[in-house]
Design a protein around this motif. Structure first.
Motif, PDB file in Angstrom:
ATOM      1  N   ASN A   1      10.057 -23.755   3.448  1.00 44.59           N
ATOM      2  CA  ASN A   1       8.739 -24.356   3.627  1.00 44.59           C
ATOM      3  C   ASN A   1       7.652 -23.291   3.523  1.00 44.59           C
ATOM      4  OD1 ASN A   1       9.820 -27.022   4.456  1.00 44.59           O
ATOM      5  ND2 ASN A   1      10.573 -25.869   6.232  1.00 44.59           N
ATOM      6  N   GLU A   2       6.646 -23.545   2.713  1.00 41.18           N
ATOM      7  CA  GLU A   2       5.529 -22.618   2.580  1.00 41.18           C
ATOM      8  C   GLU A   2       4.665 -22.667   3.833  1.00 41.18           C
ATOM      9  OE1 GLU A   2       1.437 -22.328  -0.015  1.00 41.18           O
ATOM     10  OE2 GLU A   2       3.280 -22.874  -1.093  1.00 41.18           O
ATOM     11  N   ILE A   3       4.391 -21.491   4.422  1.00 35.18           N
ATOM     12  CA  ILE A   3       3.558 -21.446   5.620  1.00 35.18           C
ATOM     13  C   ILE A   3       2.348 -20.530   5.459  1.00 35.18           C
ATOM     14  CG2 ILE A   3       5.478 -22.044   7.147  1.00 35.18           C
ATOM     15  CD1 ILE A   3       5.515 -19.093   8.029  1.00 35.18           C
ATOM     16  N   GLY A   4       2.196 -19.887   4.303  1.00 38.45           N
ATOM     17  CA  GLY A   4       1.045 -19.026   4.070  1.00 38.45           C
ATOM     18  C   GLY A   4       0.957 -18.654   2.597  1.00 38.45           C
ATOM     19  N   ARG A   5      -0.271 -18.538   2.069  1.00 38.27           N
ATOM     20  CA  ARG A   5      -0.467 -18.205   0.651  1.00 38.27           C
ATOM     21  C   ARG A   5      -1.766 -17.416   0.501  1.00 38.27           C
ATOM     22  NH1 ARG A   5       0.651 -20.706  -4.741  1.00 38.27           N
ATOM     23  NH2 ARG A   5       2.277 -21.853  -3.627  1.00 38.27           N
ATOM     24  N   TRP A   6      -1.710 -16.356  -0.316  1.00 43.13           N
ATOM     25  CA  TRP A   6      -2.873 -15.501  -0.541  1.00 43.13           C
ATOM     26  C   TRP A   6      -2.865 -14.983  -1.979  1.00 43.13           C
ATOM     27  CZ3 TRP A   6       0.832 -14.924   3.172  1.00 43.13           C
ATOM     28  CH2 TRP A   6       0.470 -15.277   4.492  1.00 43.13           C
ATOM     29  N   ARG A   7      -4.030 -14.645  -2.505  1.00 39.82           N
ATOM     30  CA  ARG A   7      -4.131 -13.883  -3.738  1.00 39.82           C
ATOM     31  C   ARG A   7      -4.220 -12.408  -3.374  1.00 39.82           C
ATOM     32  NH1 ARG A   7      -2.679 -14.917  -8.664  1.00 39.82           N
ATOM     33  NH2 ARG A   7      -4.509 -13.954  -9.646  1.00 39.82           N
ATOM     34  N   GLY A   8      -3.620 -11.555  -4.200  1.00 41.25           N
ATOM     35  CA  GLY A   8      -3.618 -10.131  -3.920  1.00 41.25           C
ATOM     36  C   GLY A   8      -3.379  -9.316  -5.172  1.00 41.25           C
ATOM     37  N   HIS A   9      -2.921  -8.094  -4.976  1.00 36.81           N
ATOM     38  CA  HIS A   9      -2.715  -7.166  -6.090  1.00 36.81           C
ATOM     39  C   HIS A   9      -1.410  -6.404  -5.944  1.00 36.81           C
ATOM     40  CE1 HIS A   9      -7.109  -7.845  -6.197  1.00 36.81           C
ATOM     41  NE2 HIS A   9      -6.928  -7.739  -7.510  1.00 36.81           N
ATOM     42  N   ASN A  10      -0.922  -5.933  -7.090  1.00 38.66           N
ATOM     43  CA  ASN A  10       0.260  -5.074  -7.156  1.00 38.66           C
ATOM     44  C   ASN A  10      -0.101  -3.857  -8.006  1.00 38.66           C
ATOM     45  OD1 ASN A  10       0.834  -7.795  -8.940  1.00 38.66           O
ATOM     46  ND2 ASN A  10       1.155  -5.928 -10.141  1.00 38.66           N
ATOM     47  N   GLY A  11       0.892  -3.151  -8.549  1.00 36.69           N
ATOM     48  CA  GLY A  11       0.629  -1.952  -9.319  1.00 36.69           C
ATOM     49  C   GLY A  11      -0.340  -2.182 -10.477  1.00 36.69           C
ATOM     50  N   ARG A  12      -1.169  -1.191 -10.756  1.00 35.15           N
ATOM     51  CA  ARG A  12      -2.203  -1.330 -11.795  1.00 35.15           C
ATOM     52  C   ARG A  12      -1.616  -1.674 -13.155  1.00 35.15           C
ATOM     53  NH1 ARG A  12      -3.778   3.742  -9.494  1.00 35.15           N
ATOM     54  NH2 ARG A  12      -5.351   3.421  -7.876  1.00 35.15           N
ATOM     55  N   ARG A  13      -0.419  -1.187 -13.439  1.00 34.34           N
ATOM     56  CA  ARG A  13       0.214  -1.460 -14.732  1.00 34.34           C
ATOM     57  C   ARG A  13       1.247  -2.576 -14.651  1.00 34.34           C
ATOM     58  NH1 ARG A  13       1.119   4.820 -16.813  1.00 34.34           N
ATOM     59  NH2 ARG A  13      -1.110   5.324 -17.050  1.00 34.34           N
ATOM     60  N   GLY A  14       1.333  -3.251 -13.512  1.00 31.52           N
ATOM     61  CA  GLY A  14       2.241  -4.375 -13.391  1.00 31.52           C
ATOM     62  C   GLY A  14       3.531  -4.039 -12.670  1.00 31.52           C
ATOM     63  N   TRP A  15       4.665  -4.409 -13.298  1.00 29.34           N
ATOM     64  CA  TRP A  15       5.966  -4.408 -12.632  1.00 29.34           C
ATOM     65  C   TRP A  15       7.000  -3.625 -13.426  1.00 29.34           C
ATOM     66  CZ3 TRP A  15       6.230  -6.679  -7.896  1.00 29.34           C
ATOM     67  CH2 TRP A  15       5.153  -7.507  -7.551  1.00 29.34           C
ATOM     68  N   THR A  16       8.067  -3.200 -12.730  1.00 31.28           N
ATOM     69  CA  THR A  16       9.154  -2.491 -13.393  1.00 31.28           C
ATOM     70  C   THR A  16      10.466  -2.762 -12.676  1.00 31.28           C
ATOM     71  OG1 THR A  16       9.996  -0.309 -14.079  1.00 31.28           O
ATOM     72  CG2 THR A  16       8.760  -0.393 -12.014  1.00 31.28           C
ATOM     73  N   THR A  17      11.576  -2.738 -13.419  1.00 30.03           N
ATOM     74  CA  THR A  17      12.899  -2.852 -12.798  1.00 30.03           C
ATOM     75  C   THR A  17      13.431  -1.493 -12.367  1.00 30.03           C
ATOM     76  OG1 THR A  17      13.969  -2.733 -14.966  1.00 30.03           O
ATOM     77  CG2 THR A  17      13.498  -4.924 -14.090  1.00 30.03           C
TER      78      THR A  17
END
Length: 224
Positions: free
Chosen positions: A79-95
């Motif tokens: 069940n969803e109990i919280g939601r926000w907009r935010g930020h991560n790394g400037r260049r995105g994501w990596t594995t």
């Protein structure tokens, strides 16, 4: 925050590491599965976990994300109990994260320790209040409150230590010091940020007895 942003060497833990995201599986609408998370990462969520913070990156190379907190109910549905907009790394994501690549590591990681400049707002997590979390003066006004509250993401750190513990068991080259912290309106070196009200909510809601974890990556990769 990675050392290049936070002014701290990384923190470390032998906990979950990024699984390679190579196979393709169709996501399911099963209420007993975290929404938008496919088989490849779903299997890394511990059976005992009843709190999952999902970070859905807008795109593989985007610094923008949506952060959703889910709790598992008595019927085993998330069940969803919280939601926000935010930020991560400037260049995105990596594995495969490396120090200073400006990308956030994808994967499933435990959430064990917290801290910050401000007093404990009432969290059940171990909380380390210290002026050591003050941002360097040269960072500017926009960053002044970044580390008012932080929660360590257990990537390349030892759990049970303060978020700014410098030990990195996988080596300095793999980066570290990756936190949830207060948003400053733009991408990070590798951390995930959300509004201060969101950080307060997480700190008051996350319960170690419920084995909280974060599942994070760009939306398309999370579906795999």
């Amino acid at each position: 925050m990675p050392s290049s942003d936070a002014g701290f060497p990384g923190v470390a833990s032998p906990g979950p590491v990024n699984p390679r995201l190579s196979a393709t599986f169709a996501p399911t609408a099963d209420p007993e599965r975290v929404p938008g998370v496919g088989d490849r990462l779903q299997r890394f969520i511990p059976d005992a976990s009843r709190q999952v913070l999902a970070v859905y990156g807008d795109d593989e190379d985007s610094p923008d994300c949506t952060i959703v907190l889910y709790e598992k109910g008595d019927d085993d549905a998330w069940n969803e109990i919280g939601r926000w907009r935010g930020h991560n790394g400037r260049r995105g994501w990596t594995t495969v994260h490396h120090e200073d690549d400006l990308r956030t590591p994808m994967g499933v990681f435990t959430l064990s320790d917290a801290g910050g400049v401000l007093e404990d707002p009432g969290t059940r997590l171990p909380y380390d209040q210290s002026e050591a979390y003050d941002v360097p003066k040269g960072w500017g006004e926009a960053h002044r409150h970044d580390f008012d509250y932080v929660i360590a993401i257990d990537y390349n750190r030892f759990r049970g230590t303060p978020p700014n513990d410098p030990t990195r068991p996988q080596g300095d080259g793999r980066g570290g010091g990756i936190w949830l912290h207060v948003d400053h309106g733009d991408g990070t070196s590798a951390c995930v940020t959300l509004p201060e009200s969101g950080m307060e909510y997480l700190l008051r809601t996350l319960d170690p007895a419920w084995y909280p974890v974060v599942v994070m990556g760009d939306r398309e990769t999370l579906k795999v």
